[in-house]
Design a protein around this motif. Structure first.
Motif, PDB file in Angstrom:
ATOM      1  N   ASP A   1       0.832  -1.204   0.000  1.00 17.21           N
ATOM      2  CA  ASP A   1       0.000   0.000   0.000  1.00 17.21           C
ATOM      3  C   ASP A   1       0.867   1.254   0.000  1.00 17.21           C
ATOM      4  OD1 ASP A   1      -2.389  -1.269  -0.107  1.00 17.21           O
ATOM      5  OD2 ASP A   1      -2.767  -1.222   2.040  1.00 17.21           O
ATOM      6  N   ARG A   2       1.956   1.218   0.770  1.00 20.72           N
ATOM      7  CA  ARG A   2       2.830   2.390   0.851  1.00 20.72           C
ATOM      8  C   ARG A   2       3.512   2.657  -0.487  1.00 20.72           C
ATOM      9  NH1 ARG A   2       6.028   0.795   4.719  1.00 20.72           N
ATOM     10  NH2 ARG A   2       7.902   0.464   3.475  1.00 20.72           N
ATOM     11  N   LEU A   3       3.929   1.587  -1.179  1.00 21.31           N
ATOM     12  CA  LEU A   3       4.570   1.758  -2.480  1.00 21.31           C
ATOM     13  C   LEU A   3       3.594   2.367  -3.488  1.00 21.31           C
ATOM     14  CD1 LEU A   3       6.587  -1.587  -2.744  1.00 21.31           C
ATOM     15  CD2 LEU A   3       7.495   0.698  -2.287  1.00 21.31           C
ATOM     16  N   VAL A   4       2.340   1.915  -3.454  1.00 21.58           N
ATOM     17  CA  VAL A   4       1.334   2.498  -4.347  1.00 21.58           C
ATOM     18  C   VAL A   4       1.142   3.975  -4.022  1.00 21.58           C
ATOM     19  CG1 VAL A   4      -1.104   2.467  -4.982  1.00 21.58           C
ATOM     20  CG2 VAL A   4       0.143   0.314  -4.742  1.00 21.58           C
ATOM     21  N   SER A   5       1.044   4.296  -2.720  1.00 24.67           N
ATOM     22  CA  SER A   5       0.873   5.688  -2.311  1.00 24.67           C
ATOM     23  C   SER A   5       2.054   6.540  -2.752  1.00 24.67           C
ATOM     24  CB  SER A   5       0.709   5.774  -0.789  1.00 24.67           C
ATOM     25  OG  SER A   5      -0.513   5.210  -0.380  1.00 24.67           O
ATOM     26  N   LEU A   6       3.260   5.984  -2.680  1.00 28.06           N
ATOM     27  CA  LEU A   6       4.454   6.731  -3.092  1.00 28.06           C
ATOM     28  C   LEU A   6       4.379   7.069  -4.577  1.00 28.06           C
ATOM     29  CD1 LEU A   6       8.062   5.882  -1.941  1.00 28.06           C
ATOM     30  CD2 LEU A   6       7.603   6.736  -4.216  1.00 28.06           C
ATOM     31  N   VAL A   7       3.983   6.092  -5.400  1.00 28.48           N
ATOM     32  CA  VAL A   7       3.857   6.338  -6.840  1.00 28.48           C
ATOM     33  C   VAL A   7       2.791   7.402  -7.110  1.00 28.48           C
ATOM     34  CG1 VAL A   7       3.177   5.309  -9.041  1.00 28.48           C
ATOM     35  CG2 VAL A   7       4.686   4.056  -7.493  1.00 28.48           C
ATOM     36  N   LEU A   8       1.662   7.305  -6.409  1.00 30.76           N
ATOM     37  CA  LEU A   8       0.584   8.272  -6.631  1.00 30.76           C
ATOM     38  C   LEU A   8       0.999   9.676  -6.209  1.00 30.76           C
ATOM     39  CD1 LEU A   8      -2.514   6.181  -5.483  1.00 30.76           C
ATOM     40  CD2 LEU A   8      -1.653   6.567  -7.796  1.00 30.76           C
TER      41      LEU A   8
ATOM     42  N   VAL B   1      11.792   5.603   2.920  1.00 32.34           N
ATOM     43  CA  VAL B   1      11.463   6.122   1.591  1.00 32.34           C
ATOM     44  C   VAL B   1      12.525   5.717   0.573  1.00 32.34           C
ATOM     45  CG1 VAL B   1      11.270   8.243   0.219  1.00 32.34           C
ATOM     46  CG2 VAL B   1      10.033   8.038   2.378  1.00 32.34           C
ATOM     47  N   LEU B   2      13.786   5.851   0.943  1.00 30.22           N
ATOM     48  CA  LEU B   2      14.868   5.501   0.024  1.00 30.22           C
ATOM     49  C   LEU B   2      14.838   4.011  -0.322  1.00 30.22           C
ATOM     50  CD1 LEU B   2      17.760   7.669   1.546  1.00 30.22           C
ATOM     51  CD2 LEU B   2      16.397   8.139  -0.501  1.00 30.22           C
ATOM     52  N   ARG B   3      14.535   3.175   0.664  1.00 27.74           N
ATOM     53  CA  ARG B   3      14.419   1.731   0.393  1.00 27.74           C
ATOM     54  C   ARG B   3      13.245   1.460  -0.547  1.00 27.74           C
ATOM     55  NH1 ARG B   3      15.720   0.777   6.053  1.00 27.74           N
ATOM     56  NH2 ARG B   3      13.480   0.575   6.475  1.00 27.74           N
ATOM     57  N   ASP B   4      12.143   2.186  -0.343  1.00 26.38           N
ATOM     58  CA  ASP B   4      10.978   2.000  -1.210  1.00 26.38           C
ATOM     59  C   ASP B   4      11.277   2.444  -2.642  1.00 26.38           C
ATOM     60  OD1 ASP B   4       9.576   0.993   0.901  1.00 26.38           O
ATOM     61  OD2 ASP B   4       8.372   2.794   1.262  1.00 26.38           O
ATOM     62  N   ILE B   5      12.011   3.541  -2.788  1.00 28.21           N
ATOM     63  CA  ILE B   5      12.392   4.010  -4.128  1.00 28.21           C
ATOM     64  C   ILE B   5      13.216   2.934  -4.837  1.00 28.21           C
ATOM     65  CG2 ILE B   5      13.827   5.667  -5.383  1.00 28.21           C
ATOM     66  CD1 ILE B   5      11.255   6.931  -4.528  1.00 28.21           C
ATOM     67  N   GLU B   6      14.156   2.323  -4.106  1.00 25.80           N
ATOM     68  CA  GLU B   6      14.969   1.247  -4.690  1.00 25.80           C
ATOM     69  C   GLU B   6      14.094   0.066  -5.113  1.00 25.80           C
ATOM     70  OE1 GLU B   6      18.032   0.120  -2.005  1.00 25.80           O
ATOM     71  OE2 GLU B   6      19.067   2.052  -2.077  1.00 25.80           O
ATOM     72  N   ALA B   7      13.095  -0.269  -4.275  1.00 26.83           N
ATOM     73  CA  ALA B   7      12.215  -1.391  -4.594  1.00 26.83           C
ATOM     74  C   ALA B   7      11.392  -1.096  -5.849  1.00 26.83           C
ATOM     75  CB  ALA B   7      11.296  -1.683  -3.410  1.00 26.83           C
ATOM     76  N   LEU B   8      10.919   0.145  -5.985  1.00 24.15           N
ATOM     77  CA  LEU B   8      10.144   0.516  -7.169  1.00 24.15           C
ATOM     78  C   LEU B   8      11.011   0.437  -8.425  1.00 24.15           C
ATOM     79  CD1 LEU B   8       8.094   3.558  -5.801  1.00 24.15           C
ATOM     80  CD2 LEU B   8       7.187   1.327  -6.464  1.00 24.15           C
ATOM     81  N   SER B   9      12.231   0.922  -8.338  1.00 21.26           N
ATOM     82  CA  SER B   9      13.134   0.879  -9.484  1.00 21.26           C
ATOM     83  C   SER B   9      13.407  -0.566  -9.897  1.00 21.26           C
ATOM     84  CB  SER B   9      14.449   1.583  -9.156  1.00 21.26           C
ATOM     85  OG  SER B   9      14.237   2.957  -8.920  1.00 21.26           O
ATOM     86  N   ALA B  10      13.627  -1.435  -8.895  1.00 21.21           N
ATOM     87  CA  ALA B  10      13.887  -2.846  -9.183  1.00 21.21           C
ATOM     88  C   ALA B  10      12.682  -3.513  -9.827  1.00 21.21           C
ATOM     89  CB  ALA B  10      14.265  -3.574  -7.893  1.00 21.21           C
ATOM     90  N   ALA B  11      11.470  -3.016  -9.519  1.00 21.15           N
ATOM     91  CA  ALA B  11      10.246  -3.596 -10.082  1.00 21.15           C
ATOM     92  C   ALA B  11       9.906  -3.003 -11.444  1.00 21.15           C
ATOM     93  CB  ALA B  11       9.074  -3.368  -9.121  1.00 21.15           C
ATOM     94  N   GLY B  12      10.732  -2.078 -11.943  1.00 22.05           N
ATOM     95  CA  GLY B  12      10.507  -1.529 -13.266  1.00 22.05           C
ATOM     96  C   GLY B  12       9.732  -0.235 -13.311  1.00 22.05           C
ATOM     97  N   VAL B  13       9.419   0.339 -12.163  1.00 21.22           N
ATOM     98  CA  VAL B  13       8.735   1.629 -12.149  1.00 21.22           C
ATOM     99  C   VAL B  13       9.762   2.714 -12.472  1.00 21.22           C
ATOM    100  CG1 VAL B  13       7.451   3.289 -10.748  1.00 21.22           C
ATOM    101  CG2 VAL B  13       7.037   0.834 -10.472  1.00 21.22           C
ATOM    102  N   PRO B  14       9.528   3.553 -13.493  1.00 17.60           N
ATOM    103  CA  PRO B  14      10.539   4.527 -13.931  1.00 17.60           C
ATOM    104  C   PRO B  14      10.643   5.737 -13.005  1.00 17.60           C
ATOM    105  CG  PRO B  14       8.570   4.768 -15.264  1.00 17.60           C
ATOM    106  CD  PRO B  14       8.327   3.582 -14.354  1.00 17.60           C
ATOM    107  N   VAL B  15      11.188   5.538 -11.827  1.00 24.40           N
ATOM    108  CA  VAL B  15      11.394   6.633 -10.881  1.00 24.40           C
ATOM    109  C   VAL B  15      12.876   6.999 -10.910  1.00 24.40           C
ATOM    110  CG1 VAL B  15      11.661   4.998  -8.964  1.00 24.40           C
ATOM    111  CG2 VAL B  15      11.111   7.384  -8.483  1.00 24.40           C
TER     112      VAL B  15
END
Length: 324
Positions: A4-11, A35-49
């Protein structure tokens, strides 16, 4: 919860364009390290952040990126149902869920509506923290773990064990059958029964709460509005209530009526002042409410209340009659 937090971060990044790690941490109520760990997780999952360096830098998404991850969780849907009062969501421990749900709602809007909705929302203010006289509205602080346990028991229909501190009494454990939750002016209440008798518990006085496995003994359907009115009527007519007769400047009538539990009689005297018979919760409530009206009100009865106000006024006069 992390999903849920990762989705909220993207939004958040979609809606604001670019945000610093500190700003994201404040919005998500986590640490900047998280937050920094979540950004890394999003990048690893292919989200273009990506990160932008510099004084006004931060994190952003590549232009045109859109996610369809807008499904609402149970708590987020519930928060939207009580979103008519932001303070209601806070009282029930749903403040963070409401913020997350609203981000998803905004993201789901057509792009042409999104800017209009955001601009319109900035021109509406509901339930500010202070009134025009800068008096702060008192919001009660109830631990999230406590209100979450109570909420689960209410929705699941399970019995509830609460460690409750009644007024002027030491806390003790009680097992109750929860019926529903009510919020009034930022204060939350649990409506329940105990051994078949109606009980109302103030959430801020619940020290701990445990949801039990036993089913609650309660009707399948409930009219909370009616239940609240009935309990309010019983409260106003029972206990240690004080009935007083007061002569009052008509200009202060609204102030007294807003404070008193009830007005049972009212008439105008020959000099234009009003004579009211009013009820208060107890002696302390009566003395406090009438003291606020100063010389614009005169308590005619009961005699002990009149004497109490007289003694307080005399003590105040003596204090200010002496040099500072």
């Amino acid at each position: 919860m992390r999903a849920d937090r990762l989705v909220s971060l993207v939004l958040l990044l979609r809606q604001h364009g670019r945000l610093s790690a500190a700003a994201l941490a404040r919005e998500l109520e986590v640490s900047t390290r998280t937050v920094l760990r979540d950004i890394e997780a999003l990048s690893a999952a292919g989200v273009p952040v990506y990160a932008e360096r510099g004084r006004h830098g931060g994190f952003a998404l590549l232009p045109g990126f859109r996610t369809e991850l807008t499904g609402l969780s149970h708590d987020e849907a519930l928060a939207l149902l009580v979103a008519g009062s932001r303070r209601g969501a806070q009282a029930f421990g749903l403040g963070a869920a409401l913020a997350s749900a609203m981000r998803k709602v905004v993201d789901a809007l057509p792009e042409s509506y999104r800017a209009v909705a955001a601009g319109g929302a900035r021109r509406l203010l509901i339930d500010p923290e202070t009134d025009l006289l800068s008096r702060r509205l008192v919001e009660e602080d109830v631990p999230d773990a406590v209100v979450a346990a109570i909420r689960r028991a209410v929705f699941a229909g399970h019995r509830l064990r609460i460690h409750y501190a009644a007024v002027d009494q030491p806390p003790k454990w009680r097992t109750v059958d929860p019926i529903g939750l009510v919020t009034v002016r930022g204060q939350g209440y649990l409506l329940a029964t105990r051994s078949g008798a109606d009980r109302t518990y103030r959430l801020s006085r619940v020290m701990a709460a445990e949801e039990l496995d036993e089913p609650a003994q309660r009707p399948d359907r409930v009219d909370l509005d009616r239940a609240w009115r009935e309990r309010g009527a019983r409260f106003r007519t029972g206990g240690d209530q004080v009935r007083a007769v007061v002569r009052l400047d008509p200009a202060r009538r609204a102030e007294l009526v807003a404070t008193a539990l009830a007005v049972s009689a009212e008439e105008a005297d020959a000099d234009g002042r009003l004579r009211l018979e009013v009820s208060f919760q107890d002696a302390r409530h009566a003395e406090w409410a009438l003291w606020q009206l100063a010389a614009d009100a005169e308590t005619l009865s009961p005699e002990w209340l009149r004497a109490s106000l007289r003694d307080r006024a005399a003590a105040m006069a003596a204090r200010y009659g002496a040099p500072a």
